[in-house]
Design a protein around this motif. Structure first.
Motif, PDB file in Angstrom:
ATOM      1  N   LEU A 168       0.830  -1.204   0.000  1.00  0.00           N
ATOM      2  CA  LEU A 168       0.000   0.000   0.000  1.00  0.00           C
ATOM      3  C   LEU A 168       0.867   1.258   0.000  1.00  0.00           C
ATOM      4  CD1 LEU A 168      -2.720   1.406   0.171  1.00  0.00           C
ATOM      5  CD2 LEU A 168      -2.660   1.107   2.667  1.00  0.00           C
ATOM      6  N   ALA A 169       1.891   1.282   0.851  1.00  0.00           N
ATOM      7  CA  ALA A 169       2.765   2.453   0.920  1.00  0.00           C
ATOM      8  C   ALA A 169       3.494   2.671  -0.404  1.00  0.00           C
ATOM      9  CB  ALA A 169       3.765   2.289   2.056  1.00  0.00           C
ATOM     10  N   THR A 170       3.947   1.584  -1.013  1.00  0.00           N
ATOM     11  CA  THR A 170       4.632   1.698  -2.300  1.00  0.00           C
ATOM     12  C   THR A 170       3.691   2.228  -3.379  1.00  0.00           C
ATOM     13  OG1 THR A 170       6.098  -0.151  -1.741  1.00  0.00           O
ATOM     14  CG2 THR A 170       5.922   0.437  -4.059  1.00  0.00           C
ATOM     15  N   GLY A 171       2.471   1.686  -3.403  1.00  0.00           N
ATOM     16  CA  GLY A 171       1.494   2.137  -4.394  1.00  0.00           C
ATOM     17  C   GLY A 171       1.141   3.607  -4.229  1.00  0.00           C
ATOM     18  N   LEU A 172       0.914   4.035  -2.987  1.00  0.00           N
ATOM     19  CA  LEU A 172       0.577   5.437  -2.735  1.00  0.00           C
ATOM     20  C   LEU A 172       1.736   6.353  -3.110  1.00  0.00           C
ATOM     21  CD1 LEU A 172      -1.263   5.131   0.712  1.00  0.00           C
ATOM     22  CD2 LEU A 172      -2.290   5.613  -1.517  1.00  0.00           C
ATOM     23  N   THR A 173       2.955   5.910  -2.828  1.00  0.00           N
ATOM     24  CA  THR A 173       4.122   6.735  -3.155  1.00  0.00           C
ATOM     25  C   THR A 173       4.303   6.843  -4.662  1.00  0.00           C
ATOM     26  OG1 THR A 173       5.189   6.017  -1.093  1.00  0.00           O
ATOM     27  CG2 THR A 173       6.588   7.060  -2.739  1.00  0.00           C
ATOM     28  N   LEU A 174       4.118   5.739  -5.386  1.00  0.00           N
ATOM     29  CA  LEU A 174       4.217   5.780  -6.847  1.00  0.00           C
ATOM     30  C   LEU A 174       3.146   6.695  -7.438  1.00  0.00           C
ATOM     31  CD1 LEU A 174       4.933   2.011  -7.636  1.00  0.00           C
ATOM     32  CD2 LEU A 174       6.496   3.938  -7.962  1.00  0.00           C
ATOM     33  N   ALA A 175       1.944   6.647  -6.878  1.00  0.00           N
ATOM     34  CA  ALA A 175       0.878   7.534  -7.351  1.00  0.00           C
ATOM     35  C   ALA A 175       1.242   8.991  -7.092  1.00  0.00           C
ATOM     36  CB  ALA A 175      -0.434   7.179  -6.654  1.00  0.00           C
ATOM     37  N   THR A 176       1.846   9.247  -5.941  1.00  0.00           N
ATOM     38  CA  THR A 176       2.279  10.610  -5.620  1.00  0.00           C
ATOM     39  C   THR A 176       3.351  11.084  -6.590  1.00  0.00           C
ATOM     40  OG1 THR A 176       1.783  10.250  -3.277  1.00  0.00           O
ATOM     41  CG2 THR A 176       3.273  12.062  -3.815  1.00  0.00           C
ATOM     42  N   ILE A 177       4.277  10.194  -6.926  1.00  0.00           N
ATOM     43  CA  ILE A 177       5.328  10.548  -7.889  1.00  0.00           C
ATOM     44  C   ILE A 177       4.703  10.920  -9.235  1.00  0.00           C
ATOM     45  CG2 ILE A 177       7.276   9.641  -9.217  1.00  0.00           C
ATOM     46  CD1 ILE A 177       7.984   7.950  -6.738  1.00  0.00           C
ATOM     47  N   ALA A 178       3.702  10.155  -9.659  1.00  0.00           N
ATOM     48  CA  ALA A 178       3.033  10.443 -10.928  1.00  0.00           C
ATOM     49  C   ALA A 178       2.384  11.824 -10.899  1.00  0.00           C
ATOM     50  CB  ALA A 178       1.987   9.364 -11.220  1.00  0.00           C
TER      51      ALA A 178
END
Length: 395
Positions: A355-365
């Motif tokens: 979940l943390a990885t997914g949220l961080t990748l979305a934030t990067i996008a």
């Protein structure tokens, strides 16, 4: 020329400039030495309960094996040796070659030390002396001391630990703390470098020349990528130095699978954290035109890095399962400093990592678009500081 080829050329330029920097080379060397020194200190501290050295004269030699066994029950390792006579043993005590000398006789031992006798060693020697006295008393009464000792040794004490000590857990706490420190230092080092690089190009008007041939977002992407690659090499070197020093000193004894997973996640969170903050620092640098203004423009970002790190490093060692920290570690701006610490400590569940990885990748996008727009709109503007609202407007 394709966009990727342009970004690659800009990144290669940044790598050459940063790698050739004396400050980068010296800084890397200092950090590597600091990591190795930290591991050595941990090894020395953890090994502070090293074996006690006890010498015996020939008349007391029979006490050596019982003393080693008695001290072992108390958690103290003892190295025994025999000296020719009491005078030779006293010389070794004065020279620091041994911690204590057992002189006199096996029935009436006399302990010779330089300054004082440690509590654990004292208790072990006292237990041996009492056992010898008991054996003599049993023998005087016509009994068999060996049979009595066997009956005594057969007695067992059942111990039920409600919270048993786990040496691996302690080691993971240390590893988690070191991983957190490395990522924290990396983010605080290379994030501001991105902002400073942007302002340097604005001040020298190099950016105007570059943007006459390439697009602003390509320049930003190449700068972020190039500086990130230099940071990644330094980060991997620090991790490697720590692992090698840990294995060499015996500090790192975690299973290979656990250690490999921790290292992999540490590198992954460095990359994710750097991507998040480098984009933000690039945008912050584009808002100002003077090096003197960089610190004020980037201070909020630096505080966002510092605050969760301080919370994690102060709370997690004493309370690894803290729920507030667990929740904060899912927040994209906090995850790069908190989640790798929790993972290294074995406290992060698989779903939390995903979940943390997914949220961080979305934030990067999202930041690629948002920070890119700020950079494009502000990088060519000099003079007064550009307001964020203006920079977010359409170019």
């Amino acid at each position: 020329m394709s966009a990727w080829e342009t970004i690659r050329l800009v990144a290669a330029r940044e790598v050459r400039v940063r790698a050739a920097s004396r400050a980068t080379r010296i800084g890397t060397l200092v950090l590597v030495l600091a990591i190795v020194a930290l591991v050595v200190v941990i090894a020395l501290v953890s090994g502070s309960g090293s074996a006690a050295k006890v010498a015996f004269t020939p008349p007391t030699g029979a006490l050596a094996q019982p003393l080693a066994a008695s001290a072992g029950l108390l958690g103290q390792e003892v190295e025994t040796s025999t000296v020719a006579d009491e005078a030779a043993g006293e010389r070794q005590v004065r020279d620091g070659a041994v911690d204590a000398l057992v002189a006199g006789t096996a029935q009436e031992p006399r302990i010779v030390v330089d300054e004082e006798l440690g509590d654990t060693l004292r208790a072990a020697l006292l237990a041996v002396a009492r056992q010898q006295a008991l054996d003599r008393a049993v023998q005087a009464l016509g009994g068999d001391p060996a049979a009595v000792n066997r009956d005594v040794d057969a007695v067992r004490l059942e111990v039920v630990a409600l919270d048993p000590h786990d040496p691996e857990h302690d080691e993971r706490l240390v590893v988690g703390t070191i991983v957190g420190v490395l990522i924290y230092v990396a983010l605080l080092t290379y994030g501001p470098i991105v902002a400073q690089g942007v302002v340097e190009e604005k001040t020298s008007r190099v950016v105007e020349l570059l943007l006459s041939t390439i697009r602003a977002w390509q320049l930003m992407a190449g700068k972020v990528l190039g500086i990130g690659l230099v940071g990644l090499v330094q980060f991997v070197l620090l991790i490697a130095a720590g692992v090698i020093a840990g294995v060499a000193t015996g500090v790192l004894t975690l299973p290979a699978s656990v250690a490999a997973g921790t290292i992999a996640w540490a590198v992954a969170w460095y990359l994710l954290g750097y991507a998040v903050y480098a984009l933000l620092f690039a945008a912050a640098g584009a808002l100002v035109s003077r090096q003197e203004d960089v610190s004020s423009a980037t201070l909020p970002l630096i505080m966002v890095i510092i605050v969760p790190y301080v919370i994690g490093i102060s709370v997690l060692p004493g309370d690894p399962g803290n729920r507030l920290v667990a929740i904060l570690s899912l927040v994209p701006l906090f995850a790069p400093t908190l989640m790798p610490i929790r993972e290294a400590m074995g406290e992060a569940a698989a779903w939390e990592l995903v979940l943390a990885t997914g949220l961080t990748l979305a934030t990067i996008a999202l930041l690629v678009r948002g920070a890119g727009r700020v950079y494009v709109n502000a990088v060519l503007r000099t003079g007064a500081r550009v307001r964020l609202r203006e920079a977010l407007g359409r170019a």
